[in-house]
Write a protein that holds these residues in place. Sequence first.
Motif, short mmCIF file in Angstrom:
data_model
loop_
_atom_site.label_atom_id
_atom_site.label_comp_id
_atom_site.label_asym_id
_atom_site.label_seq_id
_atom_site.Cartn_x
_atom_site.Cartn_y
_atom_site.Cartn_z
N MET A 28 -20.33 -79.06 -69.53
CA MET A 28 -21.35 -78.29 -70.24
C MET A 28 -21.21 -78.44 -71.74
N SER A 41 -26.53 -70.71 -69.08
CA SER A 41 -26.69 -72.12 -68.72
C SER A 41 -27.72 -72.38 -67.64
N ASN A 81 -25.16 -75.14 -74.99
CA ASN A 81 -24.26 -75.74 -74.01
C ASN A 81 -22.80 -75.61 -74.43
N ARG A 92 -30.06 -67.42 -74.19
CA ARG A 92 -30.55 -68.77 -73.90
C ARG A 92 -31.98 -68.97 -74.40
N ALA A 104 -25.42 -78.06 -67.32
CA ALA A 104 -25.81 -78.13 -68.73
C ALA A 104 -27.31 -77.98 -68.88
#
Length: 209
Positions: A94, A37, A192, A179, A102
């Motif tokens: 999130m 995140s 998220n 990510r 987020a």
Amino acid sequence: MFDYINISILAIFIPTFFFVSITPGMCMTLSLSMGMSIGLKKTMYMMVGELLGVGLVATSSVIGVAAIMLNHPTIFLVLKYCGGAYLIYLGVTMWLSRGKMALNLEECSFNVSRKNLAIQGFVTAIANPKGWAFFIALLPPFIDENLAYVPQLAVLIFLILLLEFSCLIIYATGGTTLRKLLQNSSNVKLLNKIAGSMMIGIGIWLALT
């Protein structure tokens, strides 16, 4: 450093605690989720708090403070429920792609304070009764009564923190890599939701342990 500790004990101690640290748990899952995140760099602040908590628990388990903590479960209840509730709150925000943690491709920035990240890691580390019980059971047997107490305890705790930090980095890097793989307009909400769901799970885990 090795003048203060039994090398044969150290040969067993290092692989034992590395295995324990690398095993998925609350702190490692938290590191993975934050790596996803907010990225590796900002997750470092959480790691600082977590390592302080682990150091406190490890030291206390040897000097007897842990016995007091375990005999007063109300202290754990307050830490567990408050810490768990906060993690669940963060996870929900999130999951909804809202809040400071987020991922937002349009803004490409994060407003989580370093202090809050450190506190989050610290509370997660010290509010886990299993962590206290684990150090009480596992750390004292590695203390050699024939050697100076304080120096060898300092060496063992230093090694514990080094191993813990290495494992946190591994998990956070894995989250950061995931990510980057998913970081585009079509996958940002999914990312998220994954990170948020993990955070909610950690909060429930912490509260119910």
